[in-house]
Each structure stands twice: as structure tokens, then as C-alpha cells.
Design a protein around this motif. Structure first.
Motif, PDB file in Angstrom:
ATOM      1  N   LEU A 175      49.208   8.270  19.367  1.00 54.93           N
ATOM      2  CA  LEU A 175      48.098   8.736  20.200  1.00 54.93           C
ATOM      3  C   LEU A 175      46.898   7.803  20.079  1.00 54.93           C
ATOM      4  N   THR A 176      46.625   7.321  18.873  1.00 51.34           N
ATOM      5  CA  THR A 176      45.535   6.362  18.687  1.00 51.34           C
ATOM      6  C   THR A 176      45.774   5.111  19.519  1.00 51.34           C
ATOM      7  N   ASP A 177      46.968   4.551  19.422  1.00 50.09           N
ATOM      8  CA  ASP A 177      47.299   3.360  20.210  1.00 50.09           C
ATOM      9  C   ASP A 177      47.162   3.623  21.704  1.00 50.09           C
ATOM     10  N   LEU A 185      41.479  11.060  30.582  1.00 49.48           N
ATOM     11  CA  LEU A 185      40.910  11.214  29.237  1.00 49.48           C
ATOM     12  C   LEU A 185      40.524  12.665  28.959  1.00 49.48           C
ATOM     13  N   GLU A 186      39.978  13.346  29.955  1.00 45.12           N
ATOM     14  CA  GLU A 186      39.624  14.751  29.745  1.00 45.12           C
ATOM     15  C   GLU A 186      40.872  15.592  29.465  1.00 45.12           C
ATOM     16  N   ARG A 187      41.947  15.321  30.189  1.00 47.23           N
ATOM     17  CA  ARG A 187      43.198  16.053  29.947  1.00 47.23           C
ATOM     18  C   ARG A 187      43.654  15.863  28.500  1.00 47.23           C
ATOM     19  N   GLN A 188      43.619  14.620  28.025  1.00 45.30           N
ATOM     20  CA  GLN A 188      44.043  14.348  26.650  1.00 45.30           C
ATOM     21  C   GLN A 188      43.113  15.015  25.633  1.00 45.30           C
ATOM     22  N   LEU A 189      41.832  15.030  25.928  1.00 44.18           N
ATOM     23  CA  LEU A 189      40.880  15.688  25.034  1.00 44.18           C
ATOM     24  C   LEU A 189      41.152  17.187  24.972  1.00 44.18           C
ATOM     25  N   LYS A 190      41.453  17.786  26.100  1.00 42.65           N
ATOM     26  CA  LYS A 190      41.766  19.219  26.142  1.00 42.65           C
ATOM     27  C   LYS A 190      43.054  19.535  25.382  1.00 42.65           C
ATOM     28  N   GLU A 191      43.973  18.574  25.322  1.00 45.73           N
ATOM     29  CA  GLU A 191      45.230  18.770  24.602  1.00 45.73           C
ATOM     30  C   GLU A 191      45.078  18.630  23.089  1.00 45.73           C
ATOM     31  N   SER A 192      43.946  18.109  22.649  1.00 45.30           N
ATOM     32  CA  SER A 192      43.709  17.921  21.215  1.00 45.30           C
ATOM     33  C   SER A 192      43.610  19.267  20.515  1.00 45.30           C
ATOM     34  N   THR A 193      43.949  19.271  19.247  1.00 46.10           N
ATOM     35  CA  THR A 193      43.851  20.494  18.445  1.00 46.10           C
ATOM     36  C   THR A 193      42.462  20.667  17.843  1.00 46.10           C
ATOM     37  N   GLY A 194      41.560  19.716  18.094  1.00 51.40           N
ATOM     38  CA  GLY A 194      40.219  19.781  17.522  1.00 51.40           C
ATOM     39  C   GLY A 194      39.156  19.397  18.531  1.00 51.40           C
ATOM     40  N   ASP A 195      37.985  19.049  18.017  1.00 52.02           N
ATOM     41  CA  ASP A 195      36.847  18.702  18.860  1.00 52.02           C
ATOM     42  C   ASP A 195      36.861  17.254  19.336  1.00 52.02           C
ATOM     43  N   TYR A 196      37.716  16.447  18.729  1.00 51.52           N
ATOM     44  CA  TYR A 196      37.803  15.032  19.071  1.00 51.52           C
ATOM     45  C   TYR A 196      39.195  14.748  19.638  1.00 51.52           C
ATOM     46  N   PHE A 197      39.428  13.519  20.041  1.00 50.59           N
ATOM     47  CA  PHE A 197      40.719  13.194  20.648  1.00 50.59           C
ATOM     48  C   PHE A 197      41.895  13.422  19.707  1.00 50.59           C
ATOM     49  N   ILE A 198      41.668  13.186  18.410  1.00 48.86           N
ATOM     50  CA  ILE A 198      42.754  13.364  17.439  1.00 48.86           C
ATOM     51  C   ILE A 198      42.258  14.292  16.341  1.00 48.86           C
ATOM     52  N   ASP A 253      38.144   7.736  19.296  1.00 49.31           N
ATOM     53  CA  ASP A 253      36.944   8.323  19.902  1.00 49.31           C
ATOM     54  C   ASP A 253      35.898   7.252  20.193  1.00 49.31           C
ATOM     55  N   ILE A 254      35.696   6.344  19.245  1.00 48.31           N
ATOM     56  CA  ILE A 254      34.687   5.301  19.423  1.00 48.31           C
ATOM     57  C   ILE A 254      35.061   4.401  20.603  1.00 48.31           C
TER      58      ILE A 254
END
Length: 133
Positions: free
Chosen positions: A8-10, A52-65, A73-74
Motif C-alpha cells: 500500500l505504501t508503494d 485517493l479519497e477512496r483509499q483513505l476511506k478504506e484505511s482502518t485509521g485516520d491516515y492512509f495506512i 501520507d507525506i
């Protein structure tokens, strides 16, 4: 860190780089046509922000991962703000999750402290002028 987080980071780093690449094509002072600028504002940004918003919504937390700020995130923050929303004012409207995440990143103490430094103040900021606006 598990394999899924590394993947996911990559992916997020690549997504951010894709947005940056498209952004460079829309710099009016560097020769972008009005059509390229309008396509960037009306098609490219919504497509990338939506992804990007879709992926953020799929995260289990407040950040992308998860719940911690990561390099993903940066990288995404840089692409979203410096190549997107700082240039095309209002382009985050309709992407409320992404907009709230930008605020969260900017409220991070380390980020906030860096943004208050002379080093940060001296950086060239991409604004609406880069779109000929």
C-alpha cells in the motif's frame, strides 16, 4: 510492518507521483495550453482526488495506512496540496474526507513546526498563477 502495508505504501507513493506528473503538464508559465490547464482542473484533479479519497476511506485509521502519519501520507499531502488544491482553489470541495485529512496532516506538531520555519517560508509555493489564474 506487514507485506500489505508495504504494498500500500508503494502504491500510494506511485499515486502521488502520478498526480505530480500530471500537475507538471499543467504549468502555464512553462507552456501548458489553456486546454491542458482546464483538463487538469476539471478532469485530472477530480480523478486523482477521488482515487485517493477512496483509499483513505478504506484505511482502518485516520491516515492512509492506519493511525500513524507515514511517508505515504507525506507524499500524498505534497501531491494533493502543492500540485492540486493550492493551485486550483476549491478543488478539494466535494472531497470532504480528503479535506479533513489535509487539516489533520497540517495539525501534526512536526508538520506545523516545519511549516513555521524560515526554511519552509523560503520554498517556492505553487499557486493559482501556475495555472495562469
Amino acid at each position: 510492518t506487514d507485506e500489505g502495508e508495504l504494498y500500500l505504501t508503494d502504491k500510494l507513493l506511485a499515486d502521488a507521483e502520478d498526480l505530480r506528473g500530471e500537475g507538471y503538464k499543467s504549468f502555464a508559465p512553462w507552456g501548458a495550453t489553456e486546454e491542458a490547464v482546464e483538463a487538469f482542473i476539471n478532469k485530472v484533479l477530480p480523478l486523482h482526488f477521488g482515487n485517493l479519497e477512496r483509499q483513505l476511506k478504506e484505511s482502518t485509521g485516520d491516515y492512509f495506512i492506519g493511525d500513524s502519519l507515514t511517508i505515504a501520507d507525506i507524499a500524498c499531502y505534497d501531491a494533493i496540496t502543492n500540485f492540486g488544491s493550492n493551485r486550483a482553489i476549491g478543488s478539494l470541495d466535494g472531497f470532504e474526507t480528503l479535506k479533513a485529512w489535509v487539516d489533520k496532516v497540517e495539525s501534526n506538531e512536526g508538520i506545523k513546526n516545519y511549516m513555521a520555519t524560515e526554511s519552509f517560508a523560503g520554498l517556492w509555493k505553487f499557486g493559482p498563477d501556475t495555472l495562469g489564474k
